[in-house]
Design a protein around this motif. Structure first.
Motif, short mmCIF file in Angstrom:
data_model
loop_
_atom_site.label_atom_id
_atom_site.label_comp_id
_atom_site.label_asym_id
_atom_site.label_seq_id
_atom_site.Cartn_x
_atom_site.Cartn_y
_atom_site.Cartn_z
N THR A 115 -44.57 12.83 25.46
CA THR A 115 -43.53 11.81 25.33
C THR A 115 -42.41 12.25 24.40
N SER A 116 -42.56 13.41 23.76
CA SER A 116 -41.53 13.91 22.84
C SER A 116 -40.45 14.62 23.63
N ILE A 117 -39.24 14.12 23.52
CA ILE A 117 -38.12 14.61 24.34
C ILE A 117 -36.99 15.08 23.43
N SER A 118 -36.41 16.23 23.75
CA SER A 118 -35.32 16.75 22.91
C SER A 118 -33.99 16.85 23.65
N SER A 119 -34.01 16.76 24.99
CA SER A 119 -32.76 16.90 25.74
C SER A 119 -32.85 16.11 27.04
N ILE A 120 -31.70 15.95 27.69
CA ILE A 120 -31.66 15.26 28.97
C ILE A 120 -32.56 15.96 29.98
N SER A 121 -32.50 17.28 30.02
CA SER A 121 -33.32 18.01 30.99
C SER A 121 -34.81 17.81 30.70
#
Length: 798
Positions: free
Chosen positions: A324-330
């Motif tokens: 669930t950890s997201i750093s960018s749109i992609s």
């Protein structure tokens, strides 16, 4: 001053009478020694009857001097009739033996299928809790019709009653209103289910005695009664589960004092450890659990006086799915579209970031005094709740909590209960709460919610009137709440606010015995709830929910805090109607409950799109208000088709609507159908042998909002199109998952010798290893539910 008036009122209530004695006692199971709620107790000479309360206790007063015949009965048990000679106050306890001929004990095991007054209440007793041992409180309560859970991954479950949860469901732990950071859907109750001998769920809003906020219902966690005689006894239970490779150990030791009748004590503790849980095809990386809990209780009980002291400590560390950890749109696009979550690895017991560390301490003191006119009860509670949430951040910041909250709560409650000659009861009292929530400095981020203090007080009066074969319940309550808030907005600008709320609540209901084996009840209740500070002021990333959230007072465009004089939010007000029909015969029981809960100004987290801050890209939600209706039916039946075979079909049907916008709401539980087939033969020297199959079907949630995927939102933004400019209807980021069928099974037996009993249990969940997703799981955007799970339990009772 108000407390003093309540504690020391005028003693002239009913006037002078020579009939001022009391007959009271408890009803217990002969084998398990557990207290039995809603058992029938009847005095033949007076043609008066009552039912035991949630603690298995009953009381008749005022009673005249004389000889009486008292009969105690309960479905599934042999009736007991005793002769009592009243020359003073009498304590008469009943111990009931299981009736193996009619085999109707399921009425107690699955639920207290009868009403306490007009409240729609359901009970899970010690036997059913033992069969669910190793599960969290939220998971255990799913055994009850009309109760579901909202979850965040495989380890965080929160009870949902008739479609509503969190601040709208009150939980009483050892008689004290549980106060933690329960505003978060991903904040599980800090309660060890092993402390309970039974758990009662009140599924309507008529429980106004317990305070405001009970728009959905009340969960009452009851411990066993303390011993009152000398002797030492206890239990030790070990549980091993294959999924998560988890182990749980829980033990209890209790006794009385030599030559000190009435004194009793108990020590209890639980430890649990689990690693990464596993779906049918991959591990849920960073989903482990560590838990350590303990409690101690002591008390003194005599005929007219009782005092108890209780302390508990709950401590847990919970991993949050790393995918669930997201750093960018992609990354976000990939996370929601790929079959296997990002960062998935093999099994591990390691708990890394993101994670939660939560501890909860409870101290309780209570006393009761029986007088000629009635009974006084007073209790004090102190709770200390500490919550730390760790995110994946740059450098050493990951080791510093991004949310670090400490909540201290003091409560004082006092009430007086009076019984009249016709066995009607009246109860009135007051409650007060002083609460302080503080952000511990050092997180190096703007606090997600501000510091605040909460001053609350309430007064109530309830009565139960018995008129022939009618039971009429009436109740009224008035509550006051004041918040003093101090925090910083996203520009790091200080703001301070004071908010005041007050509102009355009321309930009226009746129960009618329409035939010897049938009853019909109906109740209408009003309830209210002021917005929680988190619903008003929350701002920023909430990693445990894998989302960015904004409160009601945050401006839609600038996200600045709106001045109170310009604010438009309102308190929630609910009107709930509940009707229940019950039928009971020698081999068949049926309960059908219909309800309508209409909540004005319903507060919910509405998906608003995708946004980015320095900690990553997330779906973002904004607290919003609307009018909402929750209409449903709970069905449960028990059929004893053979002396050794019984079946228990159950169904929970729910229809929720955004009435203001003629739309649907997100994260509403789907319709659920359960069936239990239980075989209980006599097998040689084994006691309580059973084999049980439990198929379960959960339907697809067809009443879900429209879908706007992250890809659609991102593409539209890249093209300069505002998808929400002309259409503000509710939406979700993903289609509701398909319905699913699960098959569960269990078997167990007991081995008994002179002073010890060993209970063995083996269970399998999701036998077919079905791949599915649960609609009410906040992490269904990223991962499947867990696969097959084997459980082995051994409990030694001595």
């Amino acid at each position: 001053m108000l407390l003093a008036i309540t504690l020391f009122p005028s003693t002239h209530v009913l006037g002078q009478s020579p009939c001022f004695f009391t007959i009271k006692g408890t009803v217990k199971d002969s084998s398990t020694k557990e207290l039995l709620p809603v058992a029938d107790v009847f005095i033949k000479e007076l043609n008066k009857g009552t039912i035991t309360n949630s603690d298995g206790a009953f009381s008749f007063q005022p009673i005249c001097e004389g000889k009486y015949t008292i009969k105690c009965s309960f479905i599934g048990y042999k009736s007991v009739t005793l002769n009592v000679d009243v020359i003073g106050n009498v304590v008469q306890n009943f111990i009931l033996e299981t009736d193996t001929e009619i085999m109707k004990e399921v009425t107690v095991e699955d639920k207290a299928e009868r009403l306490q007054g007009v409240q729609t209440s359901v009970a899970l007793n010690e036997k059913k809790l033992a069969e669910a041992a190793g599960k969290t409180l939220g998971e255990v309560l799913k055994e009850i019709t009309g109760v579901n859970s909202i979850q965040s991954g495989p380890g965080i479950f929160k009870p949902v009653i008739h479609g509503v949860h969190s601040q709208r469901v009150l939980i009483l732990n050892y008689g004290i209103r549980q106060e933690g950071q329960q505003w978060g859907a991903e904040h599980a109750p800090e309660i060890d289910p092993f402390i309970a001998s039974n758990i009662i769920v009140v599924k309507d809003a008529s429980a106004i005695k317990y305070g405001s906020d009970a728009l959905g219902g009340v969960v009452i966690v009851n411990p066993p009664a303390l011993p009152e005689k000398a002797g030492l006894k206890g239990s030790l239970q070990t549980i091993a589960q294959s999924n998560g490779r988890s182990g749980t150990i829980s033990g209890t030791l209790e006794g009385g004092l030599n030559k000190r009748a009435g004194w009793g004590w108990r020590l209890q503790g639980t430890t649990k450890r689990a690693g990464d849980f596993k779906t049918p095809t991959y591990y849920l990386t960073n989903s482990g659990v560590r838990e350590l809990n303990f409690s101690a209780a002591a008390g003194y009980h005599k005929k007219r006086v009782g005092i108890d002291a209780f302390f508990s400590h709950f401590n847990t560390e919970l991993g949050i799915l790393k995918g669930t950890s997201i750093s960018s749109i992609s990354d976000l696009l990939t996370a929601m579209e790929r079959d296997v979550p990002q960062y998935t690895t093999g099994f591990s017991y390691t708990i890394g970031e993101p994670r939660q560390e939560v501890s909860h301490n409870l101290v309780k003191l209570n006393a009761h005094v029986q007088t000629k006119k009635g009974e006084w009860r007073v209790q004090y509670g102190f709770q200390n709740n500490n919550r730390k949430e760790f995110d994946i951040r740059r450098g050493d910041l990951s080791k510093i909590p991004s949310i670090n909250l400490q909540l201290n709560t003091h409560t004082i409650e006092s009430e007086f209960e009076l019984a009249t000659k016709d066995n009607s009861t009246f109860c009135w009292g007051l409650s007060s709460m002083v609460q302080n929530n503080e952000n511990i400095p050092g997180t190096q981020r703007i606090p997600f919610i501000p510091d605040f203090s909460n001053l609350s007080a309430g007064v109530f009066a309830i009565s139960k009137l018995k008129v022939k074969d009618w039971i009429i319940d009436l109740g009224a309550r008035y509550d006051y709440r004041q918040y003093n808030v101090s925090g910083f907005d996203f520009k790091n600008t200080l703001y301070k606010d004071q908010l005041v709320f007050n509102n009355p609540s009321a309930t009226i209901g009746t129960t009618k015995t329409v035939a010897k084996d049938q009853s019909l009840s109906m109740s209408v209740s009003s309830a209210w709830r002021p917005p929680h500070v988190a619903e008003l002021y929350s701002v920023g990333t909430h990693q445990s929910a894998a989302a960015i959230e904004y409160g009601l007072l945050l401006n839609d465009v600038t996200n600045e805090v709106t001045p109170l004089k310009d604010a438009s939010f309102k308190t929630e007000n609910a009107l709930k109607w509940v009707t229940t029909y019950q039928y009971t015969s020698s081999n068949f029981q049926l309960e059908a409950t219909g309800y309508l809960n209409y909540i004005f100004n319903y507060i919910f987290l509405k998906p608003m799109g995708v946004t980015q801050n320095i900690r990553g890209v997330y779906p973002y939600f904004r607290y919003t208000q609307t009018d909402a209706s929750f209409i449903g039916i709970d069905l449960s039946a028990v059929c004893q088709i053979l002396p050794t075979i019984k079946i228990n079909p159950k169904a929970s049907l729910l229809r929720a609507t955004d009435e203001r916008n003629d739309d649907f709401l997100v994260f509403i539980p789907s319709n659920r159908f359960d069936l239990s087939l239980r075989y209980e033969p006599k097998v040689f020297w084994l006691k309580n042998f059973y084999i049980e199959g439990k198929p379960k079907y959960t339907a697809m949630q067809n009443r879900a909002p429209r879908v706007l995927t992250v890809r659609e939102i991102v593409n539209a933004k890249d093209q300069g199109v505002d998808l929400f400019a002309t259409n503000s209807a509710n939406f979700d980021f993903m289609d509701a998952p398909d319905g699913y069928f699960l098959l569960n099974g269990a078997t167990g037996f007991s081995v008994v010798n002179t002073k010890t009993r060993y209970d063995f249990r083996f269970a399998v969940e999701n036998i077919t290893n079905t791949i599915y997703r649960e609609y009410t799981n906040r992490f269904r955007y990223y991962a499947n539910e867990i696969g097959i799970n084997y459980t082995f339990s051994l409990k030694c009772i001595f």
